[in-house]
Design a protein around this motif. Structure first.
Motif, PDB file in Angstrom:
ATOM      1  N   ARG A 518      -5.118  -1.347  -7.712  1.00 40.05           N
ATOM      2  CA  ARG A 518      -6.069  -2.546  -8.455  1.00 40.05           C
ATOM      3  C   ARG A 518      -7.037  -1.731  -9.082  1.00 40.05           C
ATOM      4  N   GLN A 519      -7.527  -0.606  -8.636  1.00 43.82           N
ATOM      5  CA  GLN A 519      -8.765  -0.048  -9.299  1.00 43.82           C
ATOM      6  C   GLN A 519      -8.326   0.911 -10.407  1.00 43.82           C
ATOM      7  N   HIS A 520      -6.878   0.873 -11.044  1.00 43.31           N
ATOM      8  CA  HIS A 520      -6.364   1.527 -12.267  1.00 43.31           C
ATOM      9  C   HIS A 520      -6.025   0.500 -13.286  1.00 43.31           C
ATOM     10  N   PRO A 521      -5.756   1.007 -14.430  1.00 40.56           N
ATOM     11  CA  PRO A 521      -5.371   0.187 -15.576  1.00 40.56           C
ATOM     12  C   PRO A 521      -3.938  -0.196 -15.410  1.00 40.56           C
ATOM     13  N   PRO A 522      -3.500  -1.271 -16.048  1.00 42.00           N
ATOM     14  CA  PRO A 522      -1.962  -1.754 -15.984  1.00 42.00           C
ATOM     15  C   PRO A 522      -1.331  -0.613 -16.389  1.00 42.00           C
ATOM     16  N   GLY A 523       0.131  -0.488 -15.585  1.00 42.16           N
ATOM     17  CA  GLY A 523       0.931   0.484 -15.983  1.00 42.16           C
ATOM     18  C   GLY A 523       0.882   1.845 -15.234  1.00 42.16           C
ATOM     19  N   THR A 524      -0.201   1.696 -14.142  1.00 42.54           N
ATOM     20  CA  THR A 524      -0.205   2.810 -13.208  1.00 42.54           C
ATOM     21  C   THR A 524       0.664   2.401 -12.124  1.00 42.54           C
ATOM     22  N   PHE A 525       1.287   3.579 -11.550  1.00 40.05           N
ATOM     23  CA  PHE A 525       2.247   3.155 -10.586  1.00 40.05           C
ATOM     24  C   PHE A 525       2.251   4.459  -9.520  1.00 40.05           C
ATOM     25  N   LEU A 526       2.683   4.230  -8.383  1.00 39.22           N
ATOM     26  CA  LEU A 526       2.844   5.355  -7.386  1.00 39.22           C
ATOM     27  C   LEU A 526       4.192   5.318  -6.718  1.00 39.22           C
ATOM     28  N   LEU A 527       4.739   6.251  -5.971  1.00 36.97           N
ATOM     29  CA  LEU A 527       5.820   6.305  -5.350  1.00 36.97           C
ATOM     30  C   LEU A 527       5.628   6.382  -3.781  1.00 36.97           C
ATOM     31  N   ARG A 528       6.192   5.422  -2.936  1.00 41.19           N
ATOM     32  CA  ARG A 528       5.906   5.687  -1.471  1.00 41.19           C
ATOM     33  C   ARG A 528       7.110   5.391  -0.816  1.00 41.19           C
ATOM     34  N   PHE A 529       7.123   5.647   0.309  1.00 42.92           N
ATOM     35  CA  PHE A 529       8.044   5.617   1.343  1.00 42.92           C
ATOM     36  C   PHE A 529       8.273   3.945   1.715  1.00 42.92           C
ATOM     37  N   SER A 530       9.229   3.272   1.714  1.00 48.24           N
ATOM     38  CA  SER A 530       9.524   1.951   2.073  1.00 48.24           C
ATOM     39  C   SER A 530       9.310   1.891   3.567  1.00 48.24           C
ATOM     40  N   ASP A 531       8.631   0.513   3.721  1.00 46.06           N
ATOM     41  CA  ASP A 531       8.387   0.283   5.345  1.00 46.06           C
ATOM     42  C   ASP A 531       9.573  -0.306   5.930  1.00 46.06           C
ATOM     43  N   SER A 532      10.588  -0.901   5.048  1.00 41.28           N
ATOM     44  CA  SER A 532      11.598  -1.654   5.784  1.00 41.28           C
ATOM     45  C   SER A 532      12.850  -1.081   5.556  1.00 41.28           C
ATOM     46  N   GLN A 533      13.016  -0.008   4.692  1.00 37.75           N
ATOM     47  CA  GLN A 533      14.301   0.857   4.740  1.00 37.75           C
ATOM     48  C   GLN A 533      14.198   2.062   4.954  1.00 37.75           C
ATOM     49  N   GLN A 534      15.134   2.551   5.660  1.00 38.47           N
ATOM     50  CA  GLN A 534      15.184   4.227   6.394  1.00 38.47           C
ATOM     51  C   GLN A 534      15.418   4.650   4.921  1.00 38.47           C
ATOM     52  N   GLY A 535      14.812   5.889   4.591  1.00 38.99           N
ATOM     53  CA  GLY A 535      15.027   6.790   3.568  1.00 38.99           C
ATOM     54  C   GLY A 535      15.060   5.976   2.233  1.00 38.99           C
ATOM     55  N   GLY A 536      14.025   5.190   2.135  1.00 38.30           N
ATOM     56  CA  GLY A 536      13.945   4.229   0.775  1.00 38.30           C
ATOM     57  C   GLY A 536      12.608   4.765   0.138  1.00 38.30           C
ATOM     58  N   ILE A 537      12.761   4.984  -1.270  1.00 37.35           N
ATOM     59  CA  ILE A 537      11.713   5.155  -2.215  1.00 37.35           C
ATOM     60  C   ILE A 537      11.295   4.040  -2.998  1.00 37.35           C
TER      61      ILE A 537
END
Length: 651
Positions: A518-537
């Motif tokens: 939320r501190q960054h402009p629209p279109g900013t994204f990041l990749l993280r590991f899913s909390d709910s799925q094993q081996g999920g990005i």
């Protein structure tokens, strides 16, 4: 001692600069005083202070003497007088400590085990020369003092040989075993270390056998001497070397599947020295339970009780002519059946540890030896779905086992600082060069303990083995370890370069990801590991709406994770990878060019995924299944992470 560090320290710390022409004289005087000056941190301060004042006054007297040798009014005399005036204002004890620190020579390195072994070999040669000289003496009266001296020297050799054996076994060999336990250590490095230990062991054994030969030769010289005690000491020392130098060089995989072939190798570090003397060699192996391994260690009696059925090529210790290794390799070792102990409480079959036992019997002259060694603990499984839980048992054992433990005891709880270091090491061992950040480790600490923790996580925070790999994460059908291992495996298999380049946040929870974005402009994204799925990005990004809403894309699971890069390429709303790098700059080299379909055919490349308004793939099954279908991935692949046979070899 050297001159320059002393004068440089005085100049840098206190502003005292001596004329260049008198610097050698001043420095040599100071160093001469320091050679006999006492310094010990345990000495009472009054003694140190008295010594400092005495040296301080003597130094001033010497400088005054040097000044008198210079022509009156000469520039050198003026400079020296200025230096002395500054010096007189200093604290004698403080100056003394400075001179001691910078005036002492660097500590010499202790001799290596190779050097110590070679020194012993030289002492044995000198004893042999003494025997030759004694043999040429004509009367017992001449021989008696020489034989007495020789006996003393032989005792000294055996005492030093015993000390060196203790050092090799208690320090070097123990450190090698610890290195073997720690997964991810360079195997070639381990081999080189073991070769160094073998060289020292072989020289040590040759020294002991030479002493035994010399003891046998002494009575022939015609001088009575009591050497029975010395002879017994050499026998005990040979028994120690024969017993402790038998090691498992090539450990089995730490997770073993029944009816699968593996290779295991043992080696004796006395090498050629032993091979040229041993007769009647017999080598046996079996698999033993934890309780059986404990009984063998405590009683030192091998009964060859078998907790399973093994098939293998019969091993025999043979000397490799090139490497000079005395070793046996079981190339087709299989566990056909395993006999399990009765389980207690919450224990499962993947908690149960076994080990391969190797029993070696041989004779050297009148000495007979029966020695044994056991492998690192292994977990035996019969189904692939037991692999991940079995690996958790081994990872915990690897990281926290005491090398001197009773087999195979392990603590049920561990401080977070130790556990965090293990997780980082495990992450790096999967060919991932970028270590976990402090923020990553904090997130993992919260996830493992299931509660809020301050940043950074206190070292004293405890994590139980149950939290690590037995108890399910709340509202999730998997344990912390299952989730963590699936995350690092999918990163290694599909996103290794992305992680190493630093363009993947990875371990961060949904709330923190949204807060950061939320501190960054629209279109900013990041990749993280899913909390709910094993081996999920999953990809989280800032929308173009006035509210700057955070949207989460349905997770890419397991083998499908590589399609996350295609989604980044295809979705125009994804513009800047967090914290603000243009996506073409960050991921451009990973973008595959689109393949235009031939007329009359549909494209083979999967479409971009649906954008889920619910986070982390928590949308209903229909929505999830629809998203996966568009990616051309079977729903079964979405449910689990494939752990192939190669993963067994990591342990």
């Amino acid at each position: 001692m050297t001159l320059q560090p002393v004068l440089a320290a005085i100049g840098n710390l206190y502003g005292v600069t001596f004329p260049a022409s008198v610097q050698p004289t001043v420095a040599q005087y100071i160093l001469a005083q320091l050679r006999t000056a006492p310094f010990n941190q345990q000495l009472p301060e009054p003694i140190l202070e008295q010594t400092a004042i005495s040296l301080f006054n003597d130094l001033l007297t010497e400088l005054d003497r040097i000044a008198l040798t210079l022509p009156p009014g000469d520039i050198l005399q003026v400079q020296l007088s200025t230096a002395v005036a500054i010096l007189r204002q200093l604290n004698p004890l403080q100056l003394y400590m400075t001179l001691i620190e910078f005036g002492q020579p660097p500590e010499s390195s202790p001799p290596t085990i190779d050097q110590q072994a070679n020194a012993l070999q030289q002492m044995v040669r000198q004893c042999e020369a003494q025997i030759g000289s004694i043999a040429q003496m004509t009367t017992p009266l001449q021989r008696q003092p020489a034989v007495t001296q020789l006996t003393r020297d032989l005792w000294i050799v055996v005492e030093r040989a015993t000390d060196l054996a203790s050092q090799i076994i208690g320090t070097y060999l123990r450190q090698w075993r610890i290195g073997q336990d720690r997964h991810g250590l360079d195997r070639a490095g381990l081999s080189a270390t073991l070769d160094t230990i073998q060289r020292a062991c072989e020289v040590l054994a040759s020294v002991v056998w030479a002493v035994r030969d010399q003891i046998v030769a002494l009575p022939v010289l015609g001088v009575p001497v009591e050497l029975a005690g010395l002879f017994d000491r050499t026998r005990d020392l040979l028994a120690l070397l024969a017993t402790k130098c038998f090691v498992v060089e090539c450990q089995p995989p730490r997770v073993i599947k029944t009816n699968t072939k593996y290779s295991v190798g043992v080696r004796h570090l006395l090498g050629g020295q032993l091979h040229s003397r041993m007769v009647g060699m017999k080598l046996q192996t079996c698999i033993v339970s934890e309780s059986q391994a404990r009984n063998i260690q405590q009683s030192n009696i091998v009964t060859m009780e078998n907790s399973g059925v093994l098939t293998f090529d019969d091993g025999a210790l043979e000397l490799d002519k090139d490497s000079k290794h005395l070793k046996a390799t079981f190339r087709n070792l299989q566990v056909k059946k395993i006999q399990r102990q009765e389980r207690r409480g919450a224990d499962s079959v993947t908690d149960e540890k076994f080990a391969f036992l190797f029993d070696l019997a041989f004779a050297v002259g009148d000495l007979r030896f029966s020695v044994w060694t056991i492998s690192q603990p292994v977990v035996v499984i019969v189904h692939g779905n037991q692999e991940t839980a079995a690996k958790a048992t081994i990872v915990w054992d690897n990281a926290f086992a005491d090398p001197s433990r009773i087999p195979f005891e392990i603590s049920e709880r561990m401080g977070w600082n130790v556990l965090a270091e293990m997780l980082n090491r495990k992450f790096r061992s999967m060919l991932l060069d970028r270590p976990l950040s402090a923020e990553n480790l904090h997130f993992l600490g919260v996830k493992a303990t299931r509660r809020k923790l301050p940043f950074p996580v206190p070292d004293a925070e405890l994590v139980t083995r149950a939290q690590f790999c037995r108890d399910l994460i709340p509202a999730r059908p998997f344990t912390f370890w299952e989730w963590f291992y699936a995350a690092i495996k999918v990163t290694r298999d599909s996103l290794k370069d992305i992680w190493n380049d630093g363009h993947m946040v990875g371990f961060v929870d949904k709330a923190r990801a949204e807060q950061d974005l939320r501190q960054h402009p629209p279109g900013t994204f990041l990749l993280r590991f899913s909390d709910s799925q094993q081996g999920g990005i999953t990809i989280a990004y800032v929308t173009n709406e006035p509210s700057r809403r955070i949207q989460h894309i349905n997770p890419f699971i397991g083998k499908d994770a590589v399609n996350a890069i295609n989604a980044i390429r295809d979705l125009p709303q994804l513009k800047f990878v967090y914290p603000g790098v243009p996506k073409e700059e960050a991921f451009g080299r990973y973008f595959r060019p689109k393949v235009l379909p031939v007329a009359g055919y549909v494209p083979a490349e999967p479409a971009a995924p649906n954008l889920a308004t619910q986070a982390d793939g928590l949308a209903n099954n229909q929505s999830v299944n629809s998203s996966i279908a568009k990616l051309g991935v079977a729903f079964d692949d979405f449910q689990s992470v494939d752990l192939n046979q190669n993963d067994l070899m990591e342990f």
